[in-house]
Design a protein around this motif. Structure first.
Motif, PDB file in Angstrom:
ATOM      1  N   GLY A  78       0.836  -1.197   0.000  1.00 46.76           N
ATOM      2  CA  GLY A  78       0.000   0.000   0.000  1.00 46.76           C
ATOM      3  C   GLY A  78       0.866   1.240   0.000  1.00 46.76           C
ATOM      4  N   GLY A  79       1.263   1.688   1.204  1.00 45.60           N
ATOM      5  CA  GLY A  79       2.157   2.827   1.282  1.00 45.60           C
ATOM      6  C   GLY A  79       1.643   4.033   0.524  1.00 45.60           C
ATOM      7  N   ASP A  80       2.500   4.612  -0.311  1.00 45.98           N
ATOM      8  CA  ASP A  80       2.159   5.826  -1.053  1.00 45.98           C
ATOM      9  C   ASP A  80       1.646   5.528  -2.457  1.00 45.98           C
ATOM     10  OD1 ASP A  80       2.848   7.391   1.072  1.00 45.98           O
ATOM     11  OD2 ASP A  80       4.852   7.843   0.353  1.00 45.98           O
ATOM     12  N   ALA A  81       1.156   4.316  -2.683  1.00 48.95           N
ATOM     13  CA  ALA A  81       0.632   3.996  -4.012  1.00 48.95           C
ATOM     14  C   ALA A  81      -0.604   4.831  -4.307  1.00 48.95           C
ATOM     15  CB  ALA A  81       0.301   2.510  -4.083  1.00 48.95           C
ATOM     16  N   THR A 110      -7.150  -4.313  -6.895  1.00 50.39           N
ATOM     17  CA  THR A 110      -5.827  -4.927  -6.782  1.00 50.39           C
ATOM     18  C   THR A 110      -4.725  -4.082  -7.414  1.00 50.39           C
ATOM     19  OG1 THR A 110      -6.266  -6.215  -8.790  1.00 50.39           O
ATOM     20  CG2 THR A 110      -6.775  -7.254  -6.670  1.00 50.39           C
ATOM     21  N   SER A 111      -5.090  -2.909  -7.941  1.00 44.20           N
ATOM     22  CA  SER A 111      -4.066  -2.030  -8.513  1.00 44.20           C
ATOM     23  C   SER A 111      -3.243  -1.361  -7.417  1.00 44.20           C
ATOM     24  CB  SER A 111      -4.720  -0.964  -9.398  1.00 44.20           C
ATOM     25  OG  SER A 111      -5.550  -0.103  -8.629  1.00 44.20           O
ATOM     26  N   VAL A 112      -3.761  -1.334  -6.198  1.00 44.24           N
ATOM     27  CA  VAL A 112      -3.013  -0.791  -5.064  1.00 44.24           C
ATOM     28  C   VAL A 112      -3.075  -1.804  -3.921  1.00 44.24           C
ATOM     29  CG1 VAL A 112      -3.480   1.600  -5.688  1.00 44.24           C
ATOM     30  CG2 VAL A 112      -5.022   0.423  -4.129  1.00 44.24           C
ATOM     31  N   GLY A 113      -2.255  -1.603  -2.928  1.00 46.08           N
ATOM     32  CA  GLY A 113      -2.211  -2.543  -1.814  1.00 46.08           C
ATOM     33  C   GLY A 113      -3.271  -2.268  -0.764  1.00 46.08           C
ATOM     34  N   MET A 118       5.662  -0.170  -0.404  1.00 43.02           N
ATOM     35  CA  MET A 118       5.913  -1.440   0.273  1.00 43.02           C
ATOM     36  C   MET A 118       6.003  -1.263   1.786  1.00 43.02           C
ATOM     37  SD  MET A 118       5.823  -3.761  -1.971  1.00 43.02           S
ATOM     38  CE  MET A 118       6.050  -4.112  -3.718  1.00 43.02           C
ATOM     39  N   GLN A 119       5.246  -0.299   2.302  1.00 39.07           N
ATOM     40  CA  GLN A 119       5.186  -0.054   3.731  1.00 39.07           C
ATOM     41  C   GLN A 119       3.745  -0.215   4.211  1.00 39.07           C
ATOM     42  OE1 GLN A 119       7.462   3.536   4.673  1.00 39.07           O
ATOM     43  NE2 GLN A 119       8.774   3.115   2.908  1.00 39.07           N
ATOM     44  N   ILE A 120       3.596  -0.473   5.502  1.00 34.24           N
ATOM     45  CA  ILE A 120       2.310  -0.935   6.021  1.00 34.24           C
ATOM     46  C   ILE A 120       1.717   0.061   7.001  1.00 34.24           C
ATOM     47  CG2 ILE A 120       1.185  -2.746   7.366  1.00 34.24           C
ATOM     48  CD1 ILE A 120       3.257  -4.712   6.284  1.00 34.24           C
ATOM     49  N   TYR A 121       0.506   0.526   6.702  1.00 38.13           N
ATOM     50  CA  TYR A 121      -0.285   1.320   7.644  1.00 38.13           C
ATOM     51  C   TYR A 121      -1.518   0.504   8.033  1.00 38.13           C
ATOM     52  CZ  TYR A 121      -3.399   4.889   9.534  1.00 38.13           C
ATOM     53  OH  TYR A 121      -4.245   5.594  10.338  1.00 38.13           O
ATOM     54  N   ILE A 122      -1.642   0.213   9.319  1.00 39.84           N
ATOM     55  CA  ILE A 122      -2.822  -0.480   9.842  1.00 39.84           C
ATOM     56  C   ILE A 122      -3.556   0.511  10.734  1.00 39.84           C
ATOM     57  CG2 ILE A 122      -3.678  -2.472  11.119  1.00 39.84           C
ATOM     58  CD1 ILE A 122      -0.977  -3.818  10.568  1.00 39.84           C
ATOM     59  N   ALA A 153       2.547   7.531   3.926  1.00 40.93           N
ATOM     60  CA  ALA A 153       1.476   6.715   4.486  1.00 40.93           C
ATOM     61  C   ALA A 153       1.729   6.339   5.936  1.00 40.93           C
ATOM     62  CB  ALA A 153       1.282   5.450   3.655  1.00 40.93           C
ATOM     63  N   THR A 154       2.991   6.295   6.351  1.00 40.93           N
ATOM     64  CA  THR A 154       3.328   5.994   7.735  1.00 40.93           C
ATOM     65  C   THR A 154       3.798   7.250   8.476  1.00 40.93           C
ATOM     66  OG1 THR A 154       5.586   5.366   7.134  1.00 40.93           O
ATOM     67  CG2 THR A 154       3.945   3.607   7.180  1.00 40.93           C
ATOM     68  N   TYR A 155       3.392   8.397   7.993  1.00 40.87           N
ATOM     69  CA  TYR A 155       3.736   9.693   8.601  1.00 40.87           C
ATOM     70  C   TYR A 155       5.247   9.915   8.680  1.00 40.87           C
ATOM     71  CZ  TYR A 155      -1.153   9.768  10.194  1.00 40.87           C
ATOM     72  OH  TYR A 155      -2.534   9.747  10.259  1.00 40.87           O
ATOM     73  N   GLY A 156       5.998   9.182   7.873  1.00 42.81           N
ATOM     74  CA  GLY A 156       7.453   9.309   7.894  1.00 42.81           C
ATOM     75  C   GLY A 156       8.098   8.737   9.139  1.00 42.81           C
TER      76      GLY A 156
END
Length: 423
Positions: free
Chosen positions: A14-17, A30-33, A61-65, A110-113
């Protein structure tokens, strides 16, 4: 995976996609995570995400939950869904498992840096936590820094606004390069933060300082628990191997190993630092301390050395551990190593029993404090696993059947009441 059935396959976390589409909570876009911070959710609570072996590196390729919105109507109403019972599980194939690598641009928007994985909750208009992400499990992943990696704001894994988080069979390594914690948990966390069979390696830094793990007290949960089982923390830089301000801290069957500093260098400070006290239980754990350099400290374990608030529940149990000193001194001023620093201001009952000391307890009664039923041994008396060649079976019988340290990233079960951390 939902209810045991694969419903979607993604090529990015997902991340910044690109923006995900509305009404895609069944994984239809499915075009984004599935793990973007905004705007639309790609999951439902209870979903399991299987991650297959690859090197995952990049802003997508970073994860925000955390809170996401289902559709345009909810977006206009400001209504967000907060995840619960989400599992992200790495799959091992031919002995290889997935690796998340810090990319050249570092932590994403996406993870606020702040990190490569960010676990978040929902807040009210005053910025106070209103609902936490709950029962989040991450397992069987490597999360590593890279020589070409970019800035990480706070930690490889940043836990904020969450309740009951489990990291299992996870390795977090190398983030000292960017002066970042391995794991950082804020005061918005509640329930239990569990590390099971986790390896923390070479994280930390002098800015904060930072640590292999830094867990803050909960600002709302008086029984918030930081629990470490069958884990290995080692080679932290400047900070501690484990630092916990949690109301309750439990370390069992784990291995905390300091590093020997080179000339003019400093490695870790403490191995286990519990500066605000509270309830601390440490069992079946091996502490190994070495020459850690100038401006460091010589204790393996501290308790209540910064504050002793009567509003906390207090109690200290340190039993069936092995404390090893691989050096006579921890700095050039020849200050001696010592196993524990228990503040005289610490409240509550204190039990220090059936511990094994190797290289300690050499007559400094103000620092050694071996407790009851202690066993001291020289290096000629132990094997390479720090076990006495002649075990003393005088420890607490209740220790039998509890978790004991076995080897890297694994747990075993105690079979005897031998003094020290292992049978």
């Amino acid at each position: 995976m939902r209810d045991g059935v694969a419903i979607a396959t993604f090529s990015a976390f997902g991340g910044d996609a690109a923006r995900s589409k509305p009404n895609s909570e069944n994984g239809t876009d499915t075009s984004v995570g599935p793990f973007r911070r905004s705007p639309y959710t790609q999951w439902k609570s209870g979903d399991v995400f299987l991650v297959y072996p690859a090197v995952y590196s990049g802003p997508d390729m970073q994860i925000y939950i955390g809170p996401n919105i289902n559709n345009d109507e909810d977006y206009r109403a400001g209504k967000a869904s907060v995840p619960s019972n989400i599992t992200i599980r790495g799959v091992t194939v031919d002995g290889k498992r997935p690796v998340i690598v810090n990319p050249p641009k570092g932590a994403s928007n996406a993870t606020y840096g702040q990190g490569l994985i960010y676990i978040d909750g929902k807040y009210d208009s005053a910025g106070k936590i209103a609902q936490r992400a709950s029962n989040i499990t991450i397992e069987n992943l490597d999360i590593v820094d890279s020589p070409s990696g970019g800035n990480i704001g706070k930690a490889a894994i940043y836990v904020n606004g969450a309740q009951d988080v489990t990291l299992r069979k996870v390795r977090i390594a190398g983030f000292k390069q960017h002066s970042a914690n391995g794991i950082f948990s804020t005061g918005n966390t509640a329930g239990t933060l569990l590390l099971e069979n986790v390896e923390l390696d070479s994280n930390g830094g002098g800015g904060g300082p930072e640590h292999n793990a830094y867990i803050n007290a909960s600002n709302s949960d008086p029984t918030f628990t930081f629990k470490v089982i069958g884990s290995w923390s080692h080679d932290a830089y400047y900070g501690h191997l484990l630092k916990s301000r949690a109301q309750r801290t439990i370390v069992e069957g784990s291995y905390l190993t300091g590093q020997r500093a080179g000339a003019g260098q400093q490695t870790e400070t403490y191995l286990l630092d519990v500066p605000d006290g509270g309830e601390l239980t440490v069992r079946n754990t091996i502490f190994v301390k070495n020459y850690s350099g100038n401006n460091s400290n010589g204790a393996s374990l501290t308790f209540g050395v910064e504050s002793a608030l009567a509003t906390r529940s207090w109690g200290l149990t340190v039993e069936h551990n092995t404390f090893v000193a691989l050096s006579r001194y921890y700095d050039d001023a020849k200050h001696k190593l010592f196993p524990m620093f228990i503040s005289g201001k610490a409240l509550g009952d204190k039990k220090i029993d059936s511990n094994l000391y190797v290289g300690y307890c050499n007559g400094d009664v103000t620092r050694d404090a071996p407790g009851t039923n202690a066993l001291t041994a020289s290096f000629n008396d132990i094997d390479q696993s720090y076990r006495p060649r002649l075990p003393s079976l005088t420890g607490n019988l209740n220790i039998i059947g509890t978790a004991s340290y076995w080897h890297l990233g694994r747990s075993a079960t105690r079979k005897t009441n031998a003094v020290g951390a292992r049978d």
